[in-house]
Design a protein around this motif. Structure first.
Motif, PDB file in Angstrom:
ATOM      1  N   ASN A   1      34.222 150.530 -51.834  1.00 51.68           N
ATOM      2  CA  ASN A   1      35.662 150.484 -52.123  1.00 51.68           C
ATOM      3  C   ASN A   1      36.457 151.663 -51.584  1.00 51.68           C
ATOM      4  O   ASN A   1      37.536 151.956 -52.075  1.00 51.68           O
ATOM      5  CB  ASN A   1      35.876 150.395 -53.634  1.00 51.68           C
ATOM      6  CG  ASN A   1      35.411 151.651 -54.364  1.00 51.68           C
ATOM      7  OD1 ASN A   1      34.592 152.411 -53.850  1.00 51.68           O
ATOM      8  ND2 ASN A   1      35.920 151.862 -55.568  1.00 51.68           N
ATOM      9  N   LEU A   2      35.937 152.360 -50.572  1.00 53.47           N
ATOM     10  CA  LEU A   2      36.645 153.507 -49.991  1.00 53.47           C
ATOM     11  C   LEU A   2      37.121 153.164 -48.590  1.00 53.47           C
ATOM     12  O   LEU A   2      36.327 152.811 -47.709  1.00 53.47           O
ATOM     13  CB  LEU A   2      35.734 154.736 -49.947  1.00 53.47           C
ATOM     14  CG  LEU A   2      36.329 155.985 -49.267  1.00 53.47           C
ATOM     15  CD1 LEU A   2      37.618 156.428 -49.967  1.00 53.47           C
ATOM     16  CD2 LEU A   2      35.315 157.117 -49.228  1.00 53.47           C
ATOM     17  N   PHE A   3      38.450 153.289 -48.377  1.00 54.96           N
ATOM     18  CA  PHE A   3      39.080 153.022 -47.085  1.00 54.96           C
ATOM     19  C   PHE A   3      39.739 154.307 -46.573  1.00 54.96           C
ATOM     20  O   PHE A   3      40.253 155.105 -47.362  1.00 54.96           O
ATOM     21  CB  PHE A   3      40.136 151.924 -47.224  1.00 54.96           C
ATOM     22  CG  PHE A   3      39.594 150.615 -47.736  1.00 54.96           C
ATOM     23  CD1 PHE A   3      39.229 149.607 -46.855  1.00 54.96           C
ATOM     24  CD2 PHE A   3      39.442 150.387 -49.096  1.00 54.96           C
ATOM     25  CE1 PHE A   3      38.720 148.401 -47.323  1.00 54.96           C
ATOM     26  CE2 PHE A   3      38.944 149.191 -49.581  1.00 54.96           C
ATOM     27  CZ  PHE A   3      38.578 148.192 -48.686  1.00 54.96           C
ATOM     28  N   LEU A   4      39.753 154.486 -45.259  1.00 58.28           N
ATOM     29  CA  LEU A   4      40.378 155.656 -44.642  1.00 58.28           C
ATOM     30  C   LEU A   4      41.407 155.188 -43.618  1.00 58.28           C
ATOM     31  O   LEU A   4      41.185 154.211 -42.909  1.00 58.28           O
ATOM     32  CB  LEU A   4      39.334 156.530 -43.943  1.00 58.28           C
ATOM     33  CG  LEU A   4      38.099 156.971 -44.739  1.00 58.28           C
ATOM     34  CD1 LEU A   4      37.232 157.875 -43.878  1.00 58.28           C
ATOM     35  CD2 LEU A   4      38.489 157.672 -46.028  1.00 58.28           C
ATOM     36  N   ALA A   5      42.523 155.920 -43.515  1.00 57.75           N
ATOM     37  CA  ALA A   5      43.563 155.529 -42.556  1.00 57.75           C
ATOM     38  C   ALA A   5      44.321 156.749 -42.060  1.00 57.75           C
ATOM     39  O   ALA A   5      44.568 157.693 -42.812  1.00 57.75           O
ATOM     40  CB  ALA A   5      44.537 154.538 -43.198  1.00 57.75           C
ATOM     41  N   GLY A   6      44.702 156.707 -40.776  1.00 61.12           N
ATOM     42  CA  GLY A   6      45.542 157.755 -40.209  1.00 61.12           C
ATOM     43  C   GLY A   6      44.749 158.844 -39.508  1.00 61.12           C
ATOM     44  O   GLY A   6      43.655 158.615 -38.983  1.00 61.12           O
ATOM     45  N   GLN A   7      45.297 160.055 -39.526  1.00 61.36           N
ATOM     46  CA  GLN A   7      44.693 161.156 -38.781  1.00 61.36           C
ATOM     47  C   GLN A   7      43.306 161.534 -39.290  1.00 61.36           C
ATOM     48  O   GLN A   7      42.530 162.149 -38.564  1.00 61.36           O
ATOM     49  CB  GLN A   7      45.624 162.371 -38.803  1.00 61.36           C
ATOM     50  CG  GLN A   7      46.795 162.211 -37.841  1.00 61.36           C
ATOM     51  CD  GLN A   7      47.733 163.406 -37.858  1.00 61.36           C
ATOM     52  OE1 GLN A   7      48.530 163.564 -38.778  1.00 61.36           O
ATOM     53  NE2 GLN A   7      47.646 164.241 -36.858  1.00 61.36           N
ATOM     54  N   ILE A   8      42.983 161.164 -40.512  1.00 64.58           N
ATOM     55  CA  ILE A   8      41.642 161.418 -41.020  1.00 64.58           C
ATOM     56  C   ILE A   8      40.606 160.668 -40.185  1.00 64.58           C
ATOM     57  O   ILE A   8      39.432 161.059 -40.133  1.00 64.58           O
ATOM     58  CB  ILE A   8      41.525 161.029 -42.512  1.00 64.58           C
ATOM     59  CG1 ILE A   8      40.208 161.569 -43.106  1.00 64.58           C
ATOM     60  CG2 ILE A   8      41.642 159.531 -42.708  1.00 64.58           C
ATOM     61  CD1 ILE A   8      40.085 161.392 -44.600  1.00 64.58           C
ATOM     62  N   ASN A   9      41.028 159.619 -39.485  1.00 58.95           N
ATOM     63  CA  ASN A   9      40.127 158.848 -38.619  1.00 58.95           C
ATOM     64  C   ASN A   9      40.156 159.323 -37.169  1.00 58.95           C
ATOM     65  O   ASN A   9      39.567 158.687 -36.296  1.00 58.95           O
ATOM     66  CB  ASN A   9      40.484 157.361 -38.663  1.00 58.95           C
ATOM     67  CG  ASN A   9      40.163 156.738 -40.001  1.00 58.95           C
ATOM     68  OD1 ASN A   9      39.328 157.232 -40.747  1.00 58.95           O
ATOM     69  ND2 ASN A   9      40.837 155.644 -40.319  1.00 58.95           N
ATOM     70  N   GLY A  10      40.873 160.420 -36.902  1.00 56.73           N
ATOM     71  CA  GLY A  10      40.866 160.990 -35.562  1.00 56.73           C
ATOM     72  C   GLY A  10      42.003 160.570 -34.661  1.00 56.73           C
ATOM     73  O   GLY A  10      41.961 160.818 -33.455  1.00 56.73           O
ATOM     74  N   THR A  11      43.037 159.936 -35.217  1.00 56.34           N
ATOM     75  CA  THR A  11      44.168 159.505 -34.381  1.00 56.34           C
ATOM     76  C   THR A  11      45.289 160.535 -34.410  1.00 56.34           C
ATOM     77  O   THR A  11      45.286 161.469 -35.209  1.00 56.34           O
ATOM     78  CB  THR A  11      44.730 158.163 -34.860  1.00 56.34           C
ATOM     79  OG1 THR A  11      45.175 158.295 -36.214  1.00 56.34           O
ATOM     80  CG2 THR A  11      43.681 157.078 -34.780  1.00 56.34           C
ATOM     81  N   SER A  12      46.269 160.345 -33.525  1.00 59.72           N
ATOM     82  CA  SER A  12      47.500 161.126 -33.556  1.00 59.72           C
ATOM     83  C   SER A  12      48.666 160.154 -33.526  1.00 59.72           C
ATOM     84  O   SER A  12      48.533 159.034 -33.029  1.00 59.72           O
ATOM     85  CB  SER A  12      47.573 162.079 -32.356  1.00 59.72           C
ATOM     86  OG  SER A  12      47.721 161.330 -31.154  1.00 59.72           O
ATOM     87  N   GLY A  13      49.803 160.547 -34.059  1.00 64.47           N
ATOM     88  CA  GLY A  13      50.976 159.691 -33.967  1.00 64.47           C
ATOM     89  C   GLY A  13      51.301 158.948 -35.238  1.00 64.47           C
ATOM     90  O   GLY A  13      50.400 158.487 -35.944  1.00 64.47           O
ATOM     91  N   TYR A  14      52.600 158.843 -35.528  1.00 63.46           N
ATOM     92  CA  TYR A  14      53.068 158.130 -36.717  1.00 63.46           C
ATOM     93  C   TYR A  14      52.701 156.655 -36.654  1.00 63.46           C
ATOM     94  O   TYR A  14      52.349 156.043 -37.659  1.00 63.46           O
ATOM     95  CB  TYR A  14      54.595 158.230 -36.842  1.00 63.46           C
ATOM     96  CG  TYR A  14      55.179 159.610 -36.675  1.00 63.46           C
ATOM     97  CD1 TYR A  14      54.537 160.744 -37.169  1.00 63.46           C
ATOM     98  CD2 TYR A  14      56.405 159.786 -36.026  1.00 63.46           C
ATOM     99  CE1 TYR A  14      55.096 162.006 -37.010  1.00 63.46           C
ATOM    100  CE2 TYR A  14      56.969 161.040 -35.869  1.00 63.46           C
ATOM    101  CZ  TYR A  14      56.312 162.148 -36.348  1.00 63.46           C
ATOM    102  OH  TYR A  14      56.867 163.394 -36.198  1.00 63.46           O
TER     103      TYR A  14
END
Length: 668
Positions: free
Chosen positions: A390-403
């Motif tokens: 039940n753990l999801f990750l999103a955004g810069q924590i996944n190594g991306t850049s940009g809004y």
């Protein structure tokens, strides 16, 4: 909110009246439960929180600072090359970023208009303060959504589930699904010259302890670096020495929800660095933390600092700088193109060599920031951590850049948290369905060692994945998940029906050379010697649909403009569809997650290592892993077929089929 704690609270109150009331209150608060907990309220966190709340789930979102919900930490803009495709797709799914940008934007401009529509990209300057305040209002007024200002220090793990979080003040909150969207806050470290200090972004506390908690639950972390440019006082800029960059006269908007669109269209300005600028930067590289060996995180290749530009492109005498307004009610401007972590006095010195900035005053210095991220190959295509339920990750924590990349991941994670709670199959998008599918697939299959940015070149099916047909591709999912009203999709379906009818019609309308040659001559394309259908004429690269409006018995320009791409690139689109169909056939073949690939002697050693590490969900995903050959994929296919259907395939049949599949995969 679930109130199972009430009974426990009353029982304690009944059995022991000697306890202080604050203790009872704390016990009650600790036992409050939510359906979904979201850590972070940046661009990923906003979409991740709104989606499950709009699906009817009680959602709690934590932010370090309530005043900075939706903060634009870098330049105040949304969209741009390929990024706009993500914004349109998030909007079609029922997200907020496009609608909020339309409402707070101060300049809208379509980029790449000299190229084909597949790469047209809408870009908007936003009023930074209004954008932030508008996003906060959206969260505050959303039913089922609760906001708290707190720093999360630890996660509560029970078996293979995260059941709650612990704040820095010791408060515990429990939930059935968790989404982490921490941006640059994980052990964030800001650098300005040789000075550095802990921060999530300028002026905000970092999340110092959460990284250790993530490692404790079995996640591997890496270290990245990004940066931002100085903000300057507009009263000290000589705009007469710059080149004005106006918005479009007839601007387009992002969201299907936007009505009566009439943005103010405030101009940006263009200037350039020069040899003097570069000489000052070179002389001071010893004070740049990246070149002094202080920064260990890897920076973005496609958005380098001005120091990187000067060092890596020594043959270039100048680089562009876009002077972008921060908003309607401020004189603050963002200098897009000079991201830097040099000392503040050096920033002042090199800026004063640039035309228009000779007397400029810095309001906020540029800086670099290092932060932890989770290696994204540990996630599946739903953005769920593979070894936790039940753990999801999103955004810069996944190594991306940009809004935009963050928002795209946020809505996927938010939808999937809701689907997990419903016990339904999780939502994923293929590479041929959406740029979001390309983004997620690249992350979870290939991983990233530098801040990832989306590009049109990353999408093999970009002619099919235009920004103008995002609603046709994805709104059905927004409706399915309860994020988009059915009546909005009815409008889209009616438009699609009209497009289909018109496509047939204009294939039957023929124009004589007398009618069409003046237009062909004006556009610099060979003149006609016979009657040509409108469809034939449109296939010429130089001709646009608006050249032919007067010959078409329909005045719906929006439909005609969308139809243009389908006709102009029809042959290429059909070719992409065939390739996508082949891809889909492999995507349907699921790979069991308990396979031990090291025992598969019939595939290469490198393939065994990569497959064991990444553990792809499907055969299609496995085929995109670097080091896994078409022959390896063919061998895996035989293994799965033999196991599933318990039938022996003769050596000859295996050999022939293997050769055939390898050949097909090599072509693709």
């Amino acid at each position: 909110m679930k109130e199972e704690g009430i009974f426990a609270f009353l029982m304690i109150f009944h059995t022991d009246f000697t306890l202080d009331f604050p203790i009872y209150l704390r016990i009650f608060l600790i036992m409050k439960r939510f359906d979904v907990i979201v850590i972070g309220a940046g661009h990923a966190g906003i979409e991740a929180a709104l989606a499950p709340a709009r699906m009817g789930f009680e959602t709690l979102v934590f932010t370090v600072n309530l005043d900075n919900i939706g903060q634009m930490s870098c330049n105040p803009s949304v969209g741009g090359l390929a990024k706009s495709h993500l914004v349109f797709e998030v909007d079609a799914l029922g997200g907020e970023i496009g609608y909020n940008t339309d409402n707070t934007g101060i300049q809208f401009k379509m980029l790449n208009k000299k190229k084909g529509r597949a790469v047209w990209s809408l870009r908007a300057q936003a009023d930074r303060q209004e954008y932030r305040q508008s996003m906060r209002r959206a969260l505050e007024h959303q039913p089922h959504l609760h906001i708290k200002q707190a720093l999360i220090d630890d996660l509560i793990l029970e078996g293979d589930k995260i059941i709650g979080v612990i704040t820095s003040t010791g408060m515990e909150y429990y939930g059935d699904a968790l989404i982490i969207t921490t941006g640059t806050f994980l052990r964030g470290l800001i650098h300005i010259g040789l000075q550095h200090y802990e921060a999530g972004r300028l002026g905000e506390f970092p999340a110092k302890n959460l990284s250790a908690s993530l490692e404790r639950i079995g996640l591997k972390l890496g270290r990245l670096k990004t940066g931002t440019s100085p903000r300057v006082d507009g009263k000290t800029i000589d705009f007469s020495k710059t080149r004005i960059q106006p918005g479009d006269k007839k601007p387009e908007h992002f969201s299907f929800r936007t009505k009566d669109f009439n943005p103010p269209q405030i101009p940006c300005y263009l200037t350039r660095t020069n040899k003097k600028t570069h000489n000052i930067i070179r002389r001071n590289l010893k004070f740049a933390p990246l070149y002094a060996g202080i920064i260990v995180g890897i920076g973005p290749r496609y958005c380098p600092s001005i120091e990187d530009k000067v060092v890596k492109f020594p043959d270039k005498d100048s680089h562009q700088i876009f002077i972008e307004p921060e908003g309607m009610g401020t004189n603050e401007y963002y200098l897009n193109g000079v991201a830097t972590s040099l000392p503040e006095d050096v920033q002042i010195d090199f800026l004063h060599t640039i035309p228009g900035l000779e007397e400029v005053e810095i309001l906020r210095p540029g800086y670099a920031i290092e932060y932890d991220y989770v290696l994204p190959t540990q996630l599946d295509h739903s953005l769920k951590v593979k070894h936790l339920k039940n753990l999801f990750l999103a955004g810069q924590i996944n190594g991306t850049s940009g809004y935009e990349e963050a928002a795209a991941q946020g809505i996927v994670a938010g939808i999937n948290a809701g689907l997990y709670l419903q016990g339904k199959e999780l939502f994923t998008l293929r590479r041929d369905e959406a740029y979001i599918g390309v983004l997620v697939d690249d992350l979870v299959i290939k991983g990233t060692k530098e801040p990832y940015r989306i590009f049109t070149s990353r999408a093999e099916y970009r002619l099919m994945l235009r920004q103008d047909n995002a609603d046709e591709r994805l709104m059905k999912y927004g409706v399915k998940f309860g994020l988009v009203p059915e009546e909005h999709f009815d409008v889209v379906k009616e438009r699609m029906k009209k497009e289909k009818e018109l496509k047939k019609t204009i294939g039957t309308i023929y124009l004589s050379p007398e009618k069409i040659n003046p237009i062909l001559k004006k556009r610099g394309t060979p003149q006609a010697k016979r009657h040509l259908s409108i469809a034939e004429i449109l296939k010429r690269p130089q001709i646009r649909i608006d050249d032919l409006f007067k010959f078409i018995p329909y005045n719906g320009k929006e439909v005609l403009i969308r139809l243009e791409s389908e006709i102009k690139y029809g042959g290429y689109i059909e070719r992409e569809k065939k390739k996508a169909k082949q891809l889909t056939s492999l995507e349907r073949i699921k790979l069991p997650q308990n396979i031990d690939y090291t025992k598969f002697e019939f595939i290469s050693i490198e393939a065994r290592e990569k497959l064991n590490k990444i553990r792809p969900d499907t055969l299609g995903a496995a085929s995109r892993i670097s080091g896994v050959s078409p022959s390896d994929i063919a061998s895996l296919l035989f293994y799965i077929k033999r196991k599933d259907y318990k039938n022996d395939i003769s050596h000859l049949e295996q050999k022939q089929s293997k050769k055939k599949i390898s050949k097909r995969l090599s072509k693709n």
